[in-house]
Design a protein around this motif. Structure first.
Motif, short mmCIF file in Angstrom:
data_model
loop_
_atom_site.label_atom_id
_atom_site.label_comp_id
_atom_site.label_asym_id
_atom_site.label_seq_id
_atom_site.Cartn_x
_atom_site.Cartn_y
_atom_site.Cartn_z
N PHE A 140 25.15 -28.75 4.24
CA PHE A 140 24.39 -29.87 4.80
C PHE A 140 24.58 -29.92 6.31
CE2 PHE A 140 25.83 -31.06 0.55
CZ PHE A 140 24.63 -31.40 -0.07
N ASP A 141 23.47 -29.95 7.04
CA ASP A 141 23.49 -30.28 8.46
C ASP A 141 23.06 -31.74 8.56
OD1 ASP A 141 22.97 -30.76 11.14
OD2 ASP A 141 22.17 -28.77 11.51
N PRO A 142 23.93 -32.65 9.02
CA PRO A 142 23.55 -34.06 9.08
C PRO A 142 22.27 -34.33 9.86
CG PRO A 142 25.91 -33.83 9.38
CD PRO A 142 25.33 -32.44 9.41
N GLY A 143 21.93 -33.44 10.81
CA GLY A 143 20.71 -33.63 11.57
C GLY A 143 19.46 -33.60 10.71
N PHE A 144 19.54 -32.96 9.55
CA PHE A 144 18.38 -32.88 8.66
C PHE A 144 17.91 -34.26 8.21
CE2 PHE A 144 17.10 -33.33 4.23
CZ PHE A 144 15.87 -32.67 4.25
N PHE A 145 18.85 -35.17 8.03
CA PHE A 145 18.47 -36.46 7.47
C PHE A 145 17.57 -37.26 8.40
CE2 PHE A 145 22.23 -35.05 5.26
CZ PHE A 145 21.93 -35.34 3.94
N GLN A 146 17.70 -37.05 9.72
CA GLN A 146 16.76 -37.67 10.65
C GLN A 146 15.43 -36.95 10.61
OE1 GLN A 146 17.61 -40.56 12.19
NE2 GLN A 146 15.41 -40.65 12.60
#
Length: 293
Positions: A140-146
């Motif tokens: 998971f790259d947290p930036g994906f959620f944005q």
């Protein structure tokens, strides 16, 4: 769903590789990212990584997710919410599968930024969250959620984010049960094995959501998550809809091509998440047993 403030998180279940990324960048700009997201979003497609194995394969340093110790941290920080969701999933699935005499080997989880090495080759953020069966790890790259909010119009609510994590763990359950490889045997089309695999992972995510509010933190005896609200459910269904093949194709190309689907339509993804949530029964997640998923 919000976490109960006093539950104890176990950050050792999550490797934090942010700032340590390696590997060649796949694609570039919004166009390249969208093409890859259409193919790989919330799923596993090792073909995306072919040709990259061996790129940047030196060992990486890694640590555990920092400053994630309580449910209050999970409500305040996205990386801690990922960690808390992983903790909840790793508490739920062993007990649930034990009812079917199935052992749950705990998968690894990696948080990264930009790029990282995997058992499936070198990967970058453009592929979205994914599960690699070769190293039984969810990435998971947290930036994906944005990106999910900005590009695809999903809700940014907690259960929308937790759904993504639970979906990838759904692929791990498929790997354990022996159904994951059916995606590669029949890789495209509205009724393909690939679509059925993805919809089953959605169903497994809904099944977890049904039980997550009663699954106890072994340290405190309290449930990890607070009771589900109507808004929580709406958030999860919004995320499931946002990553439907039809919606992504329409946004990327202006047309919908069902014969190229790999993950299912927005309607299908919502339907199967809700199926798992409503029934709480893994037997009701058999997407392979229906004529039209």
């Amino acid at each position: 769903m919000s976490f109960n403030d006093d539950v104890q998180l176990d950050p050792s279940q999550v490797q934090d590789r942010r700032g340590m990324g390696r590997g060649a960048k796949i694609g570039g700009g919004i166009g390249g990212g969208l093409i890859l997201l259409i193919a790989a979003l919330l799923g596993v497609n090792p073909q995306l990584l072919e040709g990259l194995a061996g790129a940047g394969q030196d060992p990486q340093n890694q640590g555990t997710a920092p400053a994630c110790s309580t449910g209050a941290d999970a409500d305040a920080r996205l990386d801690c919410r990922i960690t808390g969701t992983v903790n909840s999933l790793n508490a739920f699935w062993p007990a649930y599968l034990q009812e079917y005499n199935v052992q749950y080997p705990q998968p690894e989880t990696v948080i990264f930024s930009q790029a990282t090495n995997t058992g499936c080759g070198a990967a970058t953020s453009e592929v979205g969250p994914f599960y690699c069966p070769a190293d039984t790890t969810a990435y998971f790259d947290p930036g994906f959620f944005q990106e999910l909010v900005d590009r695809f119009g999903s809700s940014g609510g907690p259960l929308a984010q937790e759904y993504v994590v639970a979906h990838e763990f759904g692929h791990h359950i498929q790997n354990v049960l022996g159904t994951l490889d059916r995606a590669q045997q029949d890789p495209q089309g509205p009724e393909s094995g690939a679509v059925r695999v993805e919809l089953q992972a959605d169903c497994y995510a809904g099944l977890w959501a049904r039980h997550a509010t009663t699954q106890q933190d072994p340290n405190t005896g309290r449930p990890f998550l607070e009771p589900l609200t109507d808004q929580d459910l709406s958030d999860a269904l919004s995320a499931a809809s946002a990553v439907g093949d039809d919606r992504i194709q329409q946004a990327a190309t202006g047309r919908v091509t069902p014969e190229a689907w790999t993950h299912g339509s927005s309607e299908q993804r919502q339907k199967w998440f809700y199926q798992g949530y409503q029934t709480g029964d893994i037997n009701e997640c058999d997407t392979f047993a229906v004529a039209t998923p």
